[in-house]
Design a protein around this motif. Structure first.
Motif, PDB file in Angstrom:
ATOM      1  N   LYS B  35       0.789  -1.228   0.000  1.00 51.03           N
ATOM      2  CA  LYS B  35       0.000   0.000   0.000  1.00 51.03           C
ATOM      3  C   LYS B  35       0.824   1.282   0.000  1.00 51.03           C
ATOM      4  O   LYS B  35       1.932   1.340   0.528  1.00 51.03           O
ATOM      5  N   PHE B  36       0.201   2.307  -0.538  1.00 50.77           N
ATOM      6  CA  PHE B  36       0.768   3.658  -0.547  1.00 50.77           C
ATOM      7  C   PHE B  36       0.214   4.429   0.642  1.00 50.77           C
ATOM      8  O   PHE B  36      -1.004   4.549   0.788  1.00 50.77           O
ATOM      9  N   CYS B  38       2.515   7.214   2.328  1.00 54.69           N
ATOM     10  CA  CYS B  38       3.158   8.523   2.469  1.00 54.69           C
ATOM     11  C   CYS B  38       4.100   8.837   1.314  1.00 54.69           C
ATOM     12  O   CYS B  38       4.297   9.985   0.974  1.00 54.69           O
ATOM     13  N   GLY B  39       4.708   7.812   0.743  1.00 58.77           N
ATOM     14  CA  GLY B  39       5.607   8.026  -0.383  1.00 58.77           C
ATOM     15  C   GLY B  39       6.997   8.500  -0.014  1.00 58.77           C
ATOM     16  O   GLY B  39       7.830   8.723  -0.892  1.00 58.77           O
ATOM     17  N   GLN B  42       8.012   7.054   5.501  1.00 62.00           N
ATOM     18  CA  GLN B  42       7.625   7.436   6.859  1.00 62.00           C
ATOM     19  C   GLN B  42       6.599   6.507   7.496  1.00 62.00           C
ATOM     20  O   GLN B  42       6.483   6.471   8.712  1.00 62.00           O
ATOM     21  N   GLY B  44       5.571   3.035   6.312  1.00 62.53           N
ATOM     22  CA  GLY B  44       5.772   1.588   6.252  1.00 62.53           C
ATOM     23  C   GLY B  44       4.653   0.776   5.622  1.00 62.53           C
ATOM     24  O   GLY B  44       4.745  -0.446   5.535  1.00 62.53           O
ATOM     25  N   SER B  45       3.588   1.423   5.147  1.00 60.79           N
ATOM     26  CA  SER B  45       2.493   0.680   4.500  1.00 60.79           C
ATOM     27  C   SER B  45       2.977  -0.095   3.284  1.00 60.79           C
ATOM     28  O   SER B  45       2.349  -1.047   2.857  1.00 60.79           O
ATOM     29  N   CYS B  46       4.074   0.366   2.712  1.00 61.80           N
ATOM     30  CA  CYS B  46       4.559  -0.185   1.444  1.00 61.80           C
ATOM     31  C   CYS B  46       5.658  -1.222   1.651  1.00 61.80           C
ATOM     32  O   CYS B  46       6.376  -1.547   0.707  1.00 61.80           O
ATOM     33  N   ARG B  56      11.219  -0.369   2.194  1.00 59.85           N
ATOM     34  CA  ARG B  56      10.079   0.471   1.840  1.00 59.85           C
ATOM     35  C   ARG B  56      10.020   0.627   0.324  1.00 59.85           C
ATOM     36  O   ARG B  56      10.881   1.284  -0.255  1.00 59.85           O
TER      37      ARG B  56
HETATM   38  S1  FES Z   1       4.366   4.638   1.474  1.00 58.65           S
HETATM   39 FE1  FES Z   1       4.863   5.261   3.464  1.00 58.65          FE
HETATM   40  S2  FES Z   1       6.778   4.330   3.797  1.00 58.65           S
HETATM   41 FE2  FES Z   1       6.348   3.888   1.755  1.00 58.65          FE
END
Ligand code: FES
Ligand code: FES
Lengths: 727, 152
Positions: B35-36, B38-39, B42, B44-46, B56
């Motif tokens: 998942k996305f 924060c990009g 920050q 960790g969803s990804c 990440r």
């Molecule tokens: S989308 Fe948040 S750390 Fe990668």
């Protein structure tokens, strides 16, 4: 997820429309073949038996509960099926869920629309779901009894079967479907005696866990439609700014970018995938007409609120006795200003939505809290009839009130219309943080007094903030007039439970131009802080223990008192805590549920606040799933604690300053307190659970900080520098 | 065309070497479990595994994973039998669920390197993964449960 639902091909809709289009939840009956014959409609043969909007039974006996509420983590895909399983008498292992389309049949009676908010799903749907399930159960029993030529009363339903004990016969629901479809639905089916509940009140496992641990769950951002393009939108850095000039040559040259579309409020880059869209977006050169907000800052808002609190009359939200009189008689008066800033929702999944607008209609996909509003909004934006808009509700990567908004829905609809293809719009975290509808910043001017005997004698609270409904209400067709109260701005303050003989709560509406919205527990999310902290100040002035002081004033509010007592007892209130740890308490009612929390907190020399343990007592009336209640309390506490410690959106020159999780911190695992949840057994009506866990945590923590340091925190977020011990 | 191996399957992707793996997985390969959030590394969803270590994907370029084995949440097990998945289901951990792929992938690396993590170990390994629904305590309990059940 199992959300594709072709309800419109199913019989019940046609039948119900012919029956007069009754907007009765669940029972837009009559259906069933015989009913249909009566109505003179020919029904397409259906594989499954779907006697009403909520329930489908397959030939193999599996029951699918069609849930019109949005699942955003609060557990409706479990708690609502649980109600059906119990009343229908089927085994939990044979129950699954699917997400319903936008349709009148799924109106939540507690909201008057198909919507998920106000912690109202169980409250609104408990009775209708039970009745629907009981109706189906009786139809199945009647079908079996007819076949056996016995009286229905001599049969019983159990574990997905109808049983005739006297003759030792039984029939599985799946084998009774055709016969049941010919039975006329009973008007008043007999509901189970609550003492016979098998699932209601039990901590059955969530049905949606498997798809959430293997990557299969589909959220708005995961939607894939053939031919779909992906877009990202560059928005005005200033709130409310408009596009002035666009140089999109470089953006259009990016490989994969298919078009650049200027909207009034931003410039969209549409591309084959998100990477290309984002690259194109960073190549855009746009100038903005900044508009009126360019001169607004957090400081100017604070100053305006402070002056309004002193000078503007505002509206009286509630008044008993006469506060001036109380003040005159007070032996001791306490005064304070409490402040809470704008706070973002920051759902884990940023806003994202997919639309496929065609000439004759539209189909849309995404995580939304108000499906029927979405349907209307898409119809109006795309210029197609409402009944030609099909809304597919995916899972929501967090809602918290943010996904009541239509901005991201409008984005995708406008863009799909413009390019003539399905378009998915993805907001970046920065877009999401800077273009939220924030919890309103609130200025509280408070005064209270005690008489010579230490008895509370008056309480006067002036709440100054934006009116949420002034903006949000428009989507519901509601216009807030100048002399009209909007209790979403001050709820929790005007209905303070404590017995002050002279009481007044005023609301001074101040429109800031900053978009404000529903934020988990809405008004209560900040009024609990101002009222419960200030009450602690009054208790201190009276020289009383915070728990004893509260209880003495809660005579007429036994449910408040009970949770205070329970939380205090479980936390060991009055007994010494571990060295260096201090306790604070707060209680608040919201959405029909009563929650008290005791926070155990330590404050380091440098002022750093650590919350070690939270003891939470909740009375939410009858409980469907106690583990869901506990999970929602835990989640509500984290949400409120994050706001108390870090939540602050600041404005400078009309620009939101925070961008991402770097400058808008959130609570992380290493800061997580232990949480204990105790549920008060209750037969009262259902209260909500999604929101009521949030309000008490900030005041409980702040009151504990006072116990630890003797310092009153009157402004959020908590500023550790101000708590540091003087060297 | 870049050749990559994801969940023990070979893929050829037509993307710039600088394309970030999050979007390669989601948009090119069609694996949307990652998942996305924060990009910018920050939230960790990804989180994915690159040669078994948590990374990440939102800041991991395609060029950096060539010749390496990538595992996503979809590749953890194909039948919900991974000890972490079992513990997650058993503990009713997920609320909205959006962060949970990242949580589980980070936890898998933790348990690979530390068979019996203490609370402090878990805090340290998991502090990078945000959950806005507030499921942290259940995550912690589930990790401990999985450790007992032979999580790897
Ligand atoms: S989308 Fe948040 S750390 Fe990668
Ligand atoms: S479960 Fe919703 S963000 Fe973690």
């Amino acid at each position: 997820m199992t959300s594709k639902n072709d309800l419109d091909r199913r019989s019940f809709l046609k039948a119900s429309i012919i029956a007069g289009g009754a907007a009765v939840f669940g029972f837009s009956l009559p259906v069933g073949l015989r009913a249909a014959e009566r109505l003179g409609v020919t029904l397409e043969p259906v594989a499954d038996f779907q006697p009403n909007a909520f329930i489908k039974i397959a030939k193999d006996g599996r029951v699918t509960v069609v849930v019109g509420q949005a699942e955003m983590g609060q557990g409706v895909f479990t708690s609502l099926p649980q109600i059906v399983a119990d009343e229908l008498e089927v085994d939990w292992a044979n129950v699954s869920y699917e997400s319903a389309p936008a349709n009148k049949a799924f109106i939540n009676p507690a909201m008057g629309m198909q919507g998920t908010g106000g912690s109202s799903s169980v409250k609104g749907l408990f009775a209708p779901l039970r009745k629907s399930a009981a109706t189906v159960r009786e139809m199945l029993v009647a079908a079996a009894a007819q076949g056996w030529n016995v009286a229905p009363e001599t049969c019983k339903a159990e574990s997905g079967k109808v049983i005739h004990a006297a003759s030792g016969r039984s029939a599985a629901y799946g084998d009774l479907l055709d016969a049941a479809a010919k039975v006329a639905p009973p008007a008043n089916p007999k509901l189970k005696d609550p003492k016979d509940f098998k699932y209601i009140g039990k901590a059955v496992k969530r049905l949606d866990s498997p798809e959430k641990v293997n990557g299969k769950a589909i959220y708005g951002i995961d939607v894939k439609v053939p031919g779909m393009l992906t877009a990202t939108i560059l928005r005005s850095p200033v709130i409310g700014g408009k596009v002035k000039t666009v140089d999109d040559a470089a953006a259009k040259a990016v490989k994969g970018v298919t078009s650049v579309i200027s909207l009034e409020y931003g410039v969209a880059v549409v591309a084959e995938n998100f990477s290309a869209a984002r690259k194109g977006r960073s190549a855009l050169k746009v100038t903005w007409d900044e508009g009126a907000m360019a001169s607004v800052s957090s400081e100017s808002i604070y100053t305006a609120f402070a002056s309004a609190a002193d000078k503007d009359k505002g509206l009286v939200a509630k008044k008993t006795g006469d506060v001036a009189d109380g003040k005159a008689k007070a032996a001791k008066t306490v005064e304070a200003i409490y402040w809470t800033p704008f706070v973002a929702h920051a759902t884990m999944e940023p806003m994202t939505f997919t639309a496929d607008v065609r000439k004759d209609g539209a189909e849309v996909w995404g995580g939304v809290q108000a499906q029927m509003l979405v349907q209307q909004t898409v119809a109006a934006t795309a210029g197609v009839p409402v009944d030609k808009v099909k809304v597919n509700t995916t899972l929501l990567g967090g809602g918290f009130g943010r996904r009541f908004e239509m901005d991201y829905v409008i984005d995708a609809t406008l863009l799909s219309k413009a390019v003539g293809k399905p378009v998915k719009v993805i907001w970046t975290r920065e877009d999401d943080m800077q273009n939220d509808v924030y919890r309103p910043a609130t200025y509280n001017k408070m005064s209270a007094g005690i008489d010579a005997s230490g008895k509370p004698i008056f309480w006067h609270h002036r709440v100054v903030n934006d009116a949420i409904m002034a903006r949000a209400g428009k989507a519901f067709g509601f216009i807030l007039k100048d002399d009209q109260l909007d209790d979403s701005s001050f709820e929790g303050a005007h209905n303070l439970p404590y017995a002050f003989p002279n009481f007044q709560c005023d609301w001074v509406r101040k429109d800031t131009g900053v978009p404000v919205g529903f934020w988990r527990s809405v008004g209560s999310s900040h009024t609990a802080f101002s009222t419960e902290c200030f009450l602690d100040e009054v208790a201190f002035a009276a020289g009383k223990d915070p728990v004893a002081f509260r209880l003495a004033m809660l005579d007429k509010h036994p449910r408040h008192a009970a949770v205070v007592k329970l939380a205090a007892e479980k936390a060991g209130w009055g007994k010494p805590a571990e060295a260096g740890i201090f306790r604070g308490i707060a209680v608040h009612e919201s959405f029909g549920s009563y929650v008290a929390q005791v926070a155990e907190v330590s404050v380091a020399k440098d002022g750093k606040v650590r919350v070690h343990r939270v003891v939470c007592a909740v009375d939410c009336g009858q409980v469907v799933n106690p583990d869901t209640v506990a999970a929602q309390m835990e989640g509500g506490i984290v949400y409120g604690l994050t706001a108390a410690l870090y939540g602050e959106i600041t404005i400078k020159d009309g620009r939101v300053q925070q961008r991402n999780f770097t400058d808008q911190k959130v609570l992380r695992m290493n800061e997580m307190p232990k949480v204990e949840v105790y549920i008060v057994p209750s037969t009262e009506n259902h209260g909500g659970v999604g929101e009521p866990g949030t309000p008490p945590i900030a005041p409980a923590v702040v009151n504990a900080i006072f116990a630890a340091t003797g310092k009153r925190v009157r402004s959020l977020p908590i500023k550790t520098a101000e708590l540091a011990a003087k060297a | 065309m870049a050749k990559i191996s994801v969940n023990r399957k070979q893929y050829e992707v037509d993307a710039d070497p600088g394309t970030l793996m999050l979007w390669v997985l989601r948009d090119e390969i069609g694996l949307t479990g990652t998942k996305f959030g924060c990009g910018i590394a920050q939230c960790g969803s990804c989180t994915i595994h690159v040669d078994g270590e948590a990374k990440r994907s939102c800041v991991t370029p395609l060029s950096s994973v060539l010749g390496k084995e990538i595992t996503t949440i979809e590749g953890l097990s194909n039948d919900l039998t991974h000890p972490l998945q079992k513990a997650w289901i058993d503990g009713d951990v997920a609320q909205c669920g959006y962060c949970q792929s990242g949580q589980i992938m980070a936890a898998a690396t933790l348990l690979k390197n530390n068979k019996k993590p203490t609370d402090a170990d878990i805090d340290q390994a998991m502090a990078g993964i945000i959950c806005r629904c507030g499921t942290y305590n259940r995550i912690k309990d589930a990790i401990k449960q999985a450790a007992i059940n032979g999580g790897k």
